[in-house]
Write a protein that holds these residues in place. Sequence first.
Motif, mmCIF file in Angstrom:
data_model
loop_
_atom_site.group_PDB
_atom_site.id
_atom_site.type_symbol
_atom_site.label_atom_id
_atom_site.label_comp_id
_atom_site.label_asym_id
_atom_site.label_seq_id
_atom_site.Cartn_x
_atom_site.Cartn_y
_atom_site.Cartn_z
ATOM 1 N N VAL A 1 74.484 1.816 59.851
ATOM 2 C CA VAL A 1 75.296 2.720 60.651
ATOM 3 C C VAL A 1 76.228 1.874 61.507
ATOM 4 O O VAL A 1 75.761 1.186 62.430
ATOM 5 C CB VAL A 1 74.421 3.630 61.549
ATOM 6 C CG1 VAL A 1 75.275 4.647 62.275
ATOM 7 C CG2 VAL A 1 73.364 4.335 60.715
ATOM 8 N N PRO A 2 77.526 1.894 61.215
ATOM 9 C CA PRO A 2 78.460 1.056 61.981
ATOM 10 C C PRO A 2 78.687 1.616 63.387
ATOM 11 O O PRO A 2 78.529 2.811 63.628
ATOM 12 C CB PRO A 2 79.744 1.130 61.149
ATOM 13 C CG PRO A 2 79.651 2.433 60.433
ATOM 14 C CD PRO A 2 78.197 2.658 60.175
ATOM 15 N N GLY A 3 79.045 0.720 64.293
ATOM 16 C CA GLY A 3 79.432 1.147 65.623
ATOM 17 C C GLY A 3 78.433 0.778 66.701
ATOM 18 O O GLY A 3 77.368 0.226 66.443
ATOM 19 N N ILE A 4 78.828 1.100 67.930
ATOM 20 C CA ILE A 4 78.032 0.787 69.113
ATOM 21 C C ILE A 4 77.634 2.091 69.804
ATOM 22 O O ILE A 4 78.464 2.944 70.063
ATOM 23 C CB ILE A 4 78.835 -0.101 70.081
ATOM 24 C CG1 ILE A 4 79.351 -1.307 69.331
ATOM 25 C CG2 ILE A 4 78.036 -0.407 71.324
ATOM 26 C CD1 ILE A 4 79.072 -2.646 69.863
ATOM 27 N N HIS A 5 76.353 2.215 70.085
ATOM 28 C CA HIS A 5 75.801 3.376 70.782
ATOM 29 C C HIS A 5 76.264 3.352 72.240
ATOM 30 O O HIS A 5 76.615 2.293 72.771
ATOM 31 C CB HIS A 5 74.269 3.291 70.690
ATOM 32 C CG HIS A 5 73.541 4.488 71.162
ATOM 33 N ND1 HIS A 5 72.947 4.547 72.396
ATOM 34 C CD2 HIS A 5 73.295 5.677 70.574
ATOM 35 C CE1 HIS A 5 72.358 5.719 72.547
ATOM 36 N NE2 HIS A 5 72.548 6.424 71.456
ATOM 37 N N TYR A 6 76.237 4.514 72.903
ATOM 38 C CA TYR A 6 76.690 4.559 74.299
ATOM 39 C C TYR A 6 75.833 3.690 75.216
ATOM 40 O O TYR A 6 76.236 3.314 76.301
ATOM 41 C CB TYR A 6 76.749 6.009 74.820
ATOM 42 C CG TYR A 6 75.413 6.689 74.965
ATOM 43 C CD1 TYR A 6 74.659 6.552 76.129
ATOM 44 C CD2 TYR A 6 74.908 7.473 73.947
ATOM 45 C CE1 TYR A 6 73.439 7.179 76.269
ATOM 46 C CE2 TYR A 6 73.685 8.105 74.084
ATOM 47 C CZ TYR A 6 72.963 7.955 75.238
ATOM 48 O OH TYR A 6 71.751 8.573 75.370
ATOM 49 N N GLY B 1 75.127 0.673 74.615
ATOM 50 C CA GLY B 1 75.651 -0.690 74.532
ATOM 51 C C GLY B 1 75.144 -1.485 73.340
ATOM 52 O O GLY B 1 75.680 -2.542 73.022
ATOM 53 N N MET B 2 74.119 -1.016 72.661
ATOM 54 C CA MET B 2 73.609 -1.741 71.483
ATOM 55 C C MET B 2 74.147 -1.100 70.207
ATOM 56 O O MET B 2 74.621 0.029 70.228
ATOM 57 C CB MET B 2 72.084 -1.773 71.480
ATOM 58 C CG MET B 2 71.409 -0.446 71.301
ATOM 59 S SD MET B 2 69.607 -0.569 71.289
ATOM 60 C CE MET B 2 69.278 -0.756 73.016
ATOM 61 N N THR B 3 74.071 -1.848 69.117
ATOM 62 C CA THR B 3 74.566 -1.307 67.852
ATOM 63 C C THR B 3 73.609 -0.219 67.363
ATOM 64 O O THR B 3 72.427 -0.201 67.723
ATOM 65 C CB THR B 3 74.667 -2.405 66.773
ATOM 66 O OG1 THR B 3 73.356 -2.887 66.482
ATOM 67 C CG2 THR B 3 75.580 -3.539 67.203
ATOM 68 N N TYR B 4 74.131 0.665 66.544
ATOM 69 C CA TYR B 4 73.293 1.737 65.996
ATOM 70 C C TYR B 4 72.200 1.160 65.106
ATOM 71 O O TYR B 4 71.073 1.659 65.099
ATOM 72 C CB TYR B 4 74.155 2.736 65.215
ATOM 73 C CG TYR B 4 74.948 3.651 66.109
ATOM 74 C CD1 TYR B 4 74.346 4.715 66.776
ATOM 75 C CD2 TYR B 4 76.309 3.457 66.308
ATOM 76 C CE1 TYR B 4 75.066 5.553 67.597
ATOM 77 C CE2 TYR B 4 77.046 4.291 67.138
ATOM 78 C CZ TYR B 4 76.412 5.339 67.777
ATOM 79 O OH TYR B 4 77.122 6.169 68.599
ATOM 80 N N ILE C 1 68.197 1.816 65.562
ATOM 81 C CA ILE C 1 67.330 2.325 64.482
ATOM 82 C C ILE C 1 66.144 1.377 64.281
ATOM 83 O O ILE C 1 65.019 1.816 64.068
ATOM 84 C CB ILE C 1 68.134 2.527 63.192
ATOM 85 C CG1 ILE C 1 69.059 3.738 63.363
ATOM 86 C CG2 ILE C 1 67.220 2.718 61.986
ATOM 87 C CD1 ILE C 1 70.071 3.920 62.265
ATOM 88 N N GLY C 2 66.396 0.070 64.387
ATOM 89 C CA GLY C 2 65.318 -0.923 64.287
ATOM 90 C C GLY C 2 64.312 -0.797 65.420
ATOM 91 O O GLY C 2 63.100 -0.917 65.213
ATOM 92 N N ILE C 3 64.802 -0.552 66.630
ATOM 93 C CA ILE C 3 63.907 -0.370 67.780
ATOM 94 C C ILE C 3 63.044 0.876 67.590
ATOM 95 O O ILE C 3 61.832 0.848 67.825
ATOM 96 C CB ILE C 3 64.714 -0.289 69.093
ATOM 97 C CG1 ILE C 3 65.307 -1.660 69.422
ATOM 98 C CG2 ILE C 3 63.855 0.219 70.245
ATOM 99 C CD1 ILE C 3 66.305 -1.655 70.560
ATOM 100 N N LEU D 1 73.034 9.383 68.072
ATOM 101 C CA LEU D 1 72.566 8.604 66.923
ATOM 102 C C LEU D 1 72.506 9.464 65.670
ATOM 103 O O LEU D 1 73.008 9.075 64.607
ATOM 104 C CB LEU D 1 71.198 7.988 67.210
ATOM 105 C CG LEU D 1 70.532 7.240 66.059
ATOM 106 C CD1 LEU D 1 71.388 6.072 65.602
ATOM 107 C CD2 LEU D 1 69.157 6.754 66.477
ATOM 108 N N ALA D 2 71.929 10.648 65.790
ATOM 109 C CA ALA D 2 71.822 11.540 64.626
ATOM 110 C C ALA D 2 73.199 11.916 64.090
ATOM 111 O O ALA D 2 73.424 11.925 62.879
ATOM 112 C CB ALA D 2 71.039 12.794 65.001
ATOM 113 N N ALA D 3 74.135 12.195 64.986
ATOM 114 C CA ALA D 3 75.499 12.552 64.553
ATOM 115 C C ALA D 3 76.186 11.373 63.887
ATOM 116 O O ALA D 3 76.891 11.533 62.890
ATOM 117 C CB ALA D 3 76.314 13.021 65.759
ATOM 118 N N ARG D 4 75.979 10.182 64.424
ATOM 119 C CA ARG D 4 76.597 8.979 63.840
ATOM 120 C C ARG D 4 76.025 8.694 62.447
ATOM 121 O O ARG D 4 76.758 8.332 61.535
ATOM 122 C CB ARG D 4 76.378 7.795 64.774
ATOM 123 C CG ARG D 4 77.122 6.550 64.391
ATOM 124 C CD ARG D 4 78.595 6.729 64.605
ATOM 125 N NE ARG D 4 79.289 5.501 64.247
ATOM 126 C CZ ARG D 4 80.497 5.214 64.633
ATOM 127 N NH1 ARG D 4 81.178 6.046 65.378
ATOM 128 N NH2 ARG D 4 81.056 4.099 64.257
#
Length: 183
Positions: free
Chosen positions: A62-67, A69-72, A76-78, A170-173
């Motif tokens: 999933v490309p991009g940065i979550h609000y 501050g970490m990548t999506y 997902i890994g966390i 996250l779900a929308a992304r």
Amino acid sequence: MPIFNDSGRIGSPTPLARPEQIRGAREPQRTGKTERERSAQRGEITRTIRDTTKGVEIALKVPGIHYSGMTYDKLIGILASQGRDFAATTPTMRKHMVAEVTIVYENAVKVPTMKALKEKLGESALGWIVRRFAHKVRDERLAALSPAYAKSKKRDGYGRNPIGVRTGALAARVQDFGKVKLK
């Protein structure tokens, strides 16, 4: 037995439509001695799809940065390390992928190429993951929220959202930009 013609009156039968005139109709089966000259049998297509999904694992990107501050991908890994693996490949997911892709190629005359097959299987897997976020499928057991986080989530107005979904970003992304690669 009366037969209706185009005018709706009882009378002589109207000619039946040829398969190529009906949208979505099967292409006529070709017979031949070589594999190239003949049509594939339904069993061949089904076996190819089933064999391709045996033991397959998926990788969600999933490309991009979550609000936050970490990548999506990191988020997902966390979630996965906390026992909330939304991208897990389960036997139920594989069965769904086989069923959905078999329906897509139900009327095919040729066995699909591996590239086309993997693309459709990836689309099917992504749809399954999106349904996991919405809690419409429950094939993967998700760890419960800690009492402190559940209380915080409720206090902030997100208490009714399912596990793994606070704001829905996250779900929308995942739904809009997620890509699944088969391993």
